[in-house]
Write a protein that holds these residues in place. Sequence first.
Motif, PDB file in Angstrom:
ATOM      1  N   TYR A 123       6.888 -13.769   0.733  1.00  0.00           N
ATOM      2  CA  TYR A 123       6.060 -12.466   1.072  1.00  0.00           C
ATOM      3  C   TYR A 123       6.078 -11.568   0.015  1.00  0.00           C
ATOM      4  N   GLY A 124       5.162 -11.674  -0.810  1.00  0.00           N
ATOM      5  CA  GLY A 124       5.018 -10.831  -2.297  1.00  0.00           C
ATOM      6  C   GLY A 124       3.869  -9.769  -1.875  1.00  0.00           C
ATOM      7  N   HIS A 125       3.159  -9.253  -2.832  1.00  0.00           N
ATOM      8  CA  HIS A 125       2.305  -8.278  -2.761  1.00  0.00           C
ATOM      9  C   HIS A 125       2.651  -6.976  -2.126  1.00  0.00           C
ATOM     10  N   ALA A 126       4.081  -6.556  -2.508  1.00  0.00           N
ATOM     11  CA  ALA A 126       4.601  -5.450  -2.113  1.00  0.00           C
ATOM     12  C   ALA A 126       4.153  -4.162  -2.662  1.00  0.00           C
ATOM     13  N   VAL A 127       3.713  -3.151  -1.994  1.00  0.00           N
ATOM     14  CA  VAL A 127       3.249  -1.934  -2.452  1.00  0.00           C
ATOM     15  C   VAL A 127       4.169  -0.809  -2.392  1.00  0.00           C
ATOM     16  N   PRO A 128       4.507  -0.052  -3.317  1.00  0.00           N
ATOM     17  CA  PRO A 128       5.661   1.074  -3.193  1.00  0.00           C
ATOM     18  C   PRO A 128       4.891   2.004  -2.186  1.00  0.00           C
TER      19      PRO A 128
ATOM     20  N   CYS B 265       5.996  -1.512   1.267  1.00  0.00           N
ATOM     21  CA  CYS B 265       5.036  -2.085   2.348  1.00  0.00           C
ATOM     22  C   CYS B 265       4.639  -3.530   1.893  1.00  0.00           C
ATOM     23  N   VAL B 266       4.874  -4.659   2.731  1.00  0.00           N
ATOM     24  CA  VAL B 266       4.825  -5.896   2.476  1.00  0.00           C
ATOM     25  C   VAL B 266       3.940  -6.456   3.427  1.00  0.00           C
ATOM     26  N   PRO B 267       2.814  -7.060   3.206  1.00  0.00           N
ATOM     27  CA  PRO B 267       1.844  -7.677   4.121  1.00  0.00           C
ATOM     28  C   PRO B 267       2.462  -9.033   4.738  1.00  0.00           C
TER      29      PRO B 267
END
Length: 327
Positions: A215-220, A232-234
């Motif tokens: 679960y990547g693509h985390a947004v601070p 925030c992790v999609p």
Amino acid sequence: MRLIPFVSACLMAFGVAQSAMAAPAPTTRLDHVLLWGRNIDEVTSIMSVKLGFQVRPGRNPDGVANRYIRFGDTSFVELLGITRPDPKFDPGMAEDQKALKAGPGSRTFGFRTTSLDTIRGALQTLNYAVTPVFSGPEGKKVGWHLFAFDKAPLSSNTFFIQYEADYAPDQFDPGNRDDYRVTREHPNGARELSSIWIVSADADADRKQLEKMGYGHAVPVKLPALGAKGFCVPVGPTSLLALQPDGEGLAAQTMAKTGPRVMGISLGVSDLGRAQRWVERGYEHAVTTYHGLNGESLAAPTLDDLGLTIEFHAMKAGALACSGAKS
């Protein structure tokens, strides 16, 4: 859902991770949280009278009762409460009760997938200690399959779950489409579970584990209204917020009560004004809105009652998970 011993409080339906850096499968999403009340009738009353949810009956085996709040996107909240002085806890329940100090709150959430065996095999390859696959409910036609972890990889407990296509635990007649529809309509207008928030002292540690699991693509993110910051992790159409306190506010208050846990959930509503009026009437004071990750939002003052915060936000057609987060 009535979970079998050992994993009932570890129910979390996680998404697929085929390698340490793999992206989750499109069929993966957040499924539900397990929310303990001081007792089952009190938590039912809070959710229905103060907050405007329709609560569906569950079961009461071994002194621990459950009830359901189901949404139109097929997600739900499972309410749990002790009904006798000598309840029979499985290890996960006992761990939850100890951490929550027998008070209200949640430490367990689930991810749903259609590729349970693939996910389990991938996590074993990544050296995660996963449990065998369990199926249930007991004594009925099998409706779900799940596995959990011998040691939770995140600051809150987690599990992966897969459902049979015709499983409908809160309906006497699964073929009754009208009943299916009306059981997911709530007076407060809630229609979907958009995010689950977990809080700890180190949000980046949760982010790293989520990335390793696929679960990547985390947004601070920085959330002044909650006194929190993190990521925030999609997860498919939903998002998992890995947070930590940022000054004073709800995050610090939540951590002070019982430490790492599920801090809150975000629910999309068809009419935010209706949800606001219901909350204000239930709690007998005004509630202000703010601009959150999902747009115009309000946080119901539920921390003392439920041990977590319930956020309502106006639904946005076609909105992507974490699209409102600012990097």
